[in-house]
Each structure stands twice: as structure tokens, then as C-alpha cells.
Design a protein around this motif. Structure first.
Motif, PDB file in Angstrom:
ATOM      1  N   ASP A  30       9.146  -6.780  15.496  1.00  0.00           N
ATOM      2  CA  ASP A  30       9.207  -6.540  14.052  1.00  0.00           C
ATOM      3  C   ASP A  30       7.796  -6.401  13.490  1.00  0.00           C
ATOM      4  N   ASN A  31       7.635  -5.443  12.551  1.00  0.00           N
ATOM      5  CA  ASN A  31       6.364  -5.193  11.860  1.00  0.00           C
ATOM      6  C   ASN A  31       5.249  -4.734  12.799  1.00  0.00           C
ATOM      7  N   LYS A  32       5.624  -4.254  13.970  1.00  0.00           N
ATOM      8  CA  LYS A  32       4.629  -3.721  14.899  1.00  0.00           C
ATOM      9  C   LYS A  32       4.756  -2.206  14.951  1.00  0.00           C
ATOM     10  N   ASN A  33       3.657  -1.547  15.301  1.00  0.00           N
ATOM     11  CA  ASN A  33       3.616  -0.089  15.342  1.00  0.00           C
ATOM     12  C   ASN A  33       4.156   0.381  16.686  1.00  0.00           C
ATOM     13  N   VAL A  34       5.401   0.796  16.724  1.00  0.00           N
ATOM     14  CA  VAL A  34       6.039   1.269  17.951  1.00  0.00           C
ATOM     15  C   VAL A  34       5.884   2.781  18.027  1.00  0.00           C
ATOM     16  N   ILE A  35       5.249   3.254  19.088  1.00  0.00           N
ATOM     17  CA  ILE A  35       5.007   4.684  19.270  1.00  0.00           C
ATOM     18  C   ILE A  35       6.213   5.307  19.944  1.00  0.00           C
ATOM     19  N   GLU A  36       6.850   6.224  19.288  1.00  0.00           N
ATOM     20  CA  GLU A  36       8.010   6.909  19.844  1.00  0.00           C
ATOM     21  C   GLU A  36       7.571   8.194  20.522  1.00  0.00           C
ATOM     22  N   PRO A  37       8.193   8.578  21.663  1.00  0.00           N
ATOM     23  CA  PRO A  37       7.829   9.832  22.318  1.00  0.00           C
ATOM     24  C   PRO A  37       8.245  11.016  21.475  1.00  0.00           C
ATOM     25  N   GLU A  38       7.473  12.106  21.591  1.00  0.00           N
ATOM     26  CA  GLU A  38       7.797  13.314  20.854  1.00  0.00           C
ATOM     27  C   GLU A  38       9.074  13.940  21.398  1.00  0.00           C
ATOM     28  N   GLN A  39       9.955  14.315  20.510  1.00  0.00           N
ATOM     29  CA  GLN A  39      11.225  14.916  20.913  1.00  0.00           C
ATOM     30  C   GLN A  39      11.053  16.435  20.992  1.00  0.00           C
ATOM     31  N   THR A  40      10.448  16.903  22.088  1.00  0.00           N
ATOM     32  CA  THR A  40      10.207  18.339  22.232  1.00  0.00           C
ATOM     33  C   THR A  40      11.466  19.092  22.627  1.00  0.00           C
ATOM     34  N   ASP A  41      12.274  18.460  23.433  1.00  0.00           N
ATOM     35  CA  ASP A  41      13.514  19.092  23.872  1.00  0.00           C
ATOM     36  C   ASP A  41      14.547  18.004  24.072  1.00  0.00           C
ATOM     37  N   THR A  42      15.431  17.850  23.125  1.00  0.00           N
ATOM     38  CA  THR A  42      16.373  16.735  23.179  1.00  0.00           C
ATOM     39  C   THR A  42      17.398  16.883  24.281  1.00  0.00           C
ATOM     40  N   ASN A  43      17.516  18.076  24.853  1.00  0.00           N
ATOM     41  CA  ASN A  43      18.531  18.297  25.879  1.00  0.00           C
ATOM     42  C   ASN A  43      18.142  17.678  27.216  1.00  0.00           C
ATOM     43  N   ASN A  44      16.878  17.960  27.660  1.00  0.00           N
ATOM     44  CA  ASN A  44      16.534  17.468  28.999  1.00  0.00           C
ATOM     45  C   ASN A  44      15.081  17.054  29.167  1.00  0.00           C
ATOM     46  N   ALA A  45      14.207  17.325  28.193  1.00  0.00           N
ATOM     47  CA  ALA A  45      12.788  17.052  28.412  1.00  0.00           C
ATOM     48  C   ALA A  45      12.520  15.573  28.589  1.00  0.00           C
ATOM     49  N   ASN A  46      13.230  14.715  27.813  1.00  0.00           N
ATOM     50  CA  ASN A  46      12.975  13.287  27.861  1.00  0.00           C
ATOM     51  C   ASN A  46      14.127  12.525  28.521  1.00  0.00           C
ATOM     52  N   ASN A  47      15.026  13.238  29.157  1.00  0.00           N
ATOM     53  CA  ASN A  47      16.127  12.593  29.857  1.00  0.00           C
ATOM     54  C   ASN A  47      15.679  12.265  31.270  1.00  0.00           C
ATOM     55  N   ILE A  48      15.503  10.987  31.537  1.00  0.00           N
ATOM     56  CA  ILE A  48      14.954  10.577  32.834  1.00  0.00           C
ATOM     57  C   ILE A  48      15.902  10.937  33.968  1.00  0.00           C
ATOM     58  N   ASP A  49      17.215  11.001  33.679  1.00  0.00           N
ATOM     59  CA  ASP A  49      18.175  11.332  34.729  1.00  0.00           C
ATOM     60  C   ASP A  49      17.948  12.734  35.276  1.00  0.00           C
ATOM     61  N   ASP A  50      17.474  13.638  34.414  1.00  0.00           N
ATOM     62  CA  ASP A  50      17.243  15.009  34.855  1.00  0.00           C
ATOM     63  C   ASP A  50      15.953  15.157  35.652  1.00  0.00           C
ATOM     64  N   ARG A  51      15.157  14.100  35.703  1.00  0.00           N
ATOM     65  CA  ARG A  51      13.856  14.186  36.375  1.00  0.00           C
ATOM     66  C   ARG A  51      13.795  13.293  37.602  1.00  0.00           C
ATOM     67  N   VAL A  52      14.953  12.904  38.098  1.00  0.00           N
ATOM     68  CA  VAL A  52      15.033  12.081  39.309  1.00  0.00           C
ATOM     69  C   VAL A  52      15.947  12.789  40.305  1.00  0.00           C
ATOM     70  N   ASN A  53      15.434  13.010  41.510  1.00  0.00           N
ATOM     71  CA  ASN A  53      16.217  13.631  42.576  1.00  0.00           C
ATOM     72  C   ASN A  53      16.718  12.561  43.536  1.00  0.00           C
ATOM     73  N   VAL A  54      17.976  12.677  43.965  1.00  0.00           N
ATOM     74  CA  VAL A  54      18.569  11.717  44.898  1.00  0.00           C
ATOM     75  C   VAL A  54      18.955  12.458  46.175  1.00  0.00           C
ATOM     76  N   TYR A  55      18.496  11.942  47.316  1.00  0.00           N
ATOM     77  CA  TYR A  55      18.765  12.567  48.605  1.00  0.00           C
ATOM     78  C   TYR A  55      19.431  11.543  49.533  1.00  0.00           C
ATOM     79  N   PRO A  56      20.603  11.847  50.055  1.00  0.00           N
ATOM     80  CA  PRO A  56      21.228  10.942  51.025  1.00  0.00           C
ATOM     81  C   PRO A  56      20.523  11.035  52.375  1.00  0.00           C
TER      82      PRO A  56
END
Length: 398
Positions: A30-56
Motif C-alpha cells: 500500500d502507498n508504494k509505487n508499483v511499476i506495471e509492465p507496458e501493455q503493448t500487445d494484450t493478446n500474447n506479448a505479456n502472456n508468459i504461457d506463450d513464451r514457454v516451450n515444453v518438450y517431452p
């Protein structure tokens, strides 16, 4: 006051107490300056799931992830350099000049002094002084070139002079060996060519904590990465180098050669990768194996950062030099999954080599996660029951 009101007041008081005295650490934002990431592309730019590859990790795919082993091979380029190597004189060296049949020129200071004491010092301007012919420029020349020049100039004063020149003390040129060796320091460049392997041996060999795989050779401000493991353990002579004046060879500590094993294992801890490397199966063995009662055998994961290492894999779907994505779309991690429900799958784990800063994580079985939820709820349920019973007793109190 009836029972319902008492129960409501008690619940509100409990809630206030919980807010004031929650066990464990807490950081109030509370009352602290929280820096939010820029929302350049709400679809996939900041979606961490889209930036992780899983290989069996399967028998068909594990070979694609395998790091190529160093093989024994010769180094023709180095052999050619050694064959034509010649030492060139520099300031600070001491030359020993012999004129046959003219002892007055050869040993003017007496026969009881060593060659380095009675020799000709190369001055800072790169010259030596010799009787009859005065100053001779010797810097940057081989002893053969110096011998030829001095014989030509002495021929004006001595009939058919027989001149011999050799270096009595090598002091002008040095290379430096630093880091995890037994005797770090400078080593002289002499008429005997000095290679990387020779320099390490002269320095007394490597310490126990040396990183064999990430040796650096700095020459003229540029670094070359070399592997003493490939050179000394595998016989890859392509990792050897002819050292030159001013070269710096640094053998780092193996502090960065570590992996983290966490989750449902017997003893979660940090493991050091030794000079022979470490496989996934070795890492699991090093922590006592998985927790058979709590772990999900299908969920053994290796989490590897992909940041700064975008071009190390040739697998489809990963970024390549020909198809670079924007920084906001590049994978940040690659996850490799091993299913050891059948214990024989650990053979696949022996073929998967871990890299520094890999995270080995073993997930909990669904029943284990449910049991933990129940375990967390039991104190609350028990407290609620005690609260209800206490309220009932107060209500029935005469």
C-alpha cells in the motif's frame, strides 16, 4: 444478545485479529509505487504461457537435445605454427654474442661470470652496443637475422668473422595464467614455443574448484572460449593454442556450474556439475531420488532459461538466426518433461545432460496436493467447531 449476534461479533473479531497478526513475513504494498509492465500487445506479448516451450523427453526426441561430445582430433594449424616458430628479441632480453678466435670480444668481463651477467642487455630502444660496430638494432629480429647483420658489419674490422648469437635470458615477453591453477602468475615466452597445455602444466595444473569447460584466452582485447575438458579429457587438440606475448589465460571457478533440484525429492538442494558433466538421472540420484509417497512420477521437469541463448538449439519451433522474433515474443524458457512412471525411463534421463542454472523440479501428485489443502483447512474447521461449541455453552449458561 442472542446466539447469532454473538457468533457474528466473534467472527468479526477473529477477522480483525487475523489481519493484525498473520504468522510469517509480509510486505505491504500500500502507498508504494508499483511499476506495471507496458501493455503493448494484450493478446500474447505479456502472456508468459506463450513464451514457454515444453518438450517431452522420449526415446525419439532425447537425441535431439543431447550435447555433442568432444572427440579426439589433431590440430594441423597449430602444428604448422610450431614448425615455423621463431623467437624475436625484445627490450630487456640479454644476448650472448660469441666471436670465435676473438676471446677479447667474447668475454671482456672475465670467464667467471654467467652468460646473463656478461651478456649484452637489449636497451629500451631495442639496441645493443658491441665493440667496433657500435649500436645494433635487434628488437623484433630473430637470432639468425642478428647474427647475419653483426657478421656483415664486423667483416670491416675482422677477416671472415664467425659470429654466434643466442639469448641468455628471456625477459621481454610474457604471458599470464590466472584463476584456479596451483601457481598463477606470469610465464616467459622463450625460444621454446609455449602452448595453452604447456602453460597450465607449468602453473602446477588445475585446482579442485576449476571450471574445465569455460577457460578464456584474451588476446589484444578479444576473448576466446576454450574447453580444457575437451583438450585434456577427450584429446581434442583443436582447443590448444600457441600463446603469444601479452596473452591472458583465465581459468574460472566452477561456482556457475550448478543446478537446482527442488520439489518432491528426498533432499532438495543445489548440486555442482563436475568436469564430467551431469545427467538428469545423476541429479535425481544426488538428492536421494523422488519422494515415492508424494511425487507425481509423470511430472519430472527441467526448466532452462532461453534468454540470451536463443540460437543454441536446432529444434523446430525454437528461434533461429534466420527467423528471429521480436524481443517480446521470444521464448523465455524451455521445459523438458520426463515421465518416470516406468522406472526404465530413467535410462532416457541418463542421456539428457544438464546445463548450468537448470532447475529440476518434481511435482506433487494430485492426491498429495489435495491432502495439503485439507491439512490447511483442518485448523480452521477445528477452530470453527470450538467457537460454535463455546457459543452454545454461553447460550445455555444459567
Amino acid at each position: 444478545m442472542d446466539f447469532k449476534k454473538k457468533l457474528l461479533i466473534t467472527a468479526m473479531a477473529s477477522t480483525l485479529l487475523v489481519g493484525c497478526a498473520v504468522p510469517g513475513s509480509h510486505l505491504n504494498l500500500d502507498n508504494k509505487n508499483v511499476i506495471e509492465p507496458e501493455q503493448t500487445d494484450t493478446n500474447n506479448a505479456n502472456n508468459i504461457d506463450d513464451r514457454v516451450n515444453v518438450y517431452p523427453l522420449t526415446t525419439q526426441l532425447v537425441g535431439q537435445f543431447k550435447t555433442p561430445k568432444a572427440a579426439s582430433r589433431t590440430n594441423p594449424s597449430l602444428d604448422a605454427q610450431l614448425a615455423r616458430y621463431q623467437y624475436r628479441v625484445g627490450p630487456g632480453d640479454i644476448l650472448n654474442v660469441t666471436i670465435w678466435d676473438h676471446p677479447e670480444l667474447t668475454i671482456p668481463a672475465g670467464s667467471y661470470r654467467s652468460s646473463s651477467e656478461s651478456g649484452n642487455w637489449v636497451h629500451s630502444d631495442g639496441t645493443i652496443f658491441y665493440p667496433y660496430i657500435g649500436f645494433v638494432k635487434v628488437e623484433g629480429k630473430t637470432v639468425t637475422q642478428i647474427r647475419k647483420e653483426m657478421a656483415t658489419r664486423l667483416a670491416k674490422f675482422i677477416e671472415t668473422p664467425q659470429v654466434d648469437v643466442n639469448v641468455a635470458a628471456f625477459r621481454s615477453q610474457k604471458t599470464y595464467i590466472t584463476g584456479e591453477v596451483n601457481k598463477p602468475g606470469q610465464q616467459a615466452i622463450t625460444n621454446v614455443p609455449l602452448t595453452l597445455l604447456d602453460a597450465v602444466n607449468r602453473a602446477g595444473g588445475l585446482n579442485t574448484d576449476a571450471d574445465w569447460r569455460n577457460v578464456t584466452l584474451t588476446r589484444n582485447g578479444e576473448e576466446q572460449n576454450l574447453s580444457l575438458h575437451a583438450l585434456m579429457q577427450r584429446g581434442d587438440l583443436m582447443q590448444n593454442r600457441l600463446l603469444e606475448p601479452g596473452d591472458i589465460v583465465h581459468i574460472p571457478r566452477n561456482d556457475a556450474q550448478k543446478v537446482f533440484v527442488m520439489g518432491e525429492v528426498k533432499e532438495p538442494k543445489l548440486l555442482k556439475i563436475d568436469r564430467a558433466g551431469m545427467s538428469l538421472t545423476e541429479a535425481l540420484s544426488g538428492v536421494g531420488g523422488i519422494n515415492e509417497l508424494e511425487a507425481d512420477a509423470t511430472g519430472v521437469f527441467v526448466i532452462r532459461s532461453a534468454i540470451g541463448n536463443q540460437n543454441t538449439s536446432a529444434l523446430k519451433g525454437e528461434p533461429s538466426a534466420e527467423n528471429q522474433q521480436s524481443a517480446s515474443q521470444q521464448p523465455i524458457a524451455n521445459i523438458y518433461q520426463l515421465n518416470i512412471k516406468d522406472a526404465s525411463a530413467l535410462v532416457i534421463g541418463t542421456e539428457f545432460e544438464l546445463q548450468p542454472y537448470d532447475i529440476v523440479y518434481v511435482t506433487a501428485a494430485p492426491i498429495s496436493r489435495w491432502n495439503r489443502v485439507v491439512k490447511q483447512l483442518l485448523p480452521t474447521i477445528s477452530g470453527f467447531n470450538n467457537l460454535t461449541e463455546g457459543a452454545l455453552r454461553l447460550r445455555t449458561w444459567p
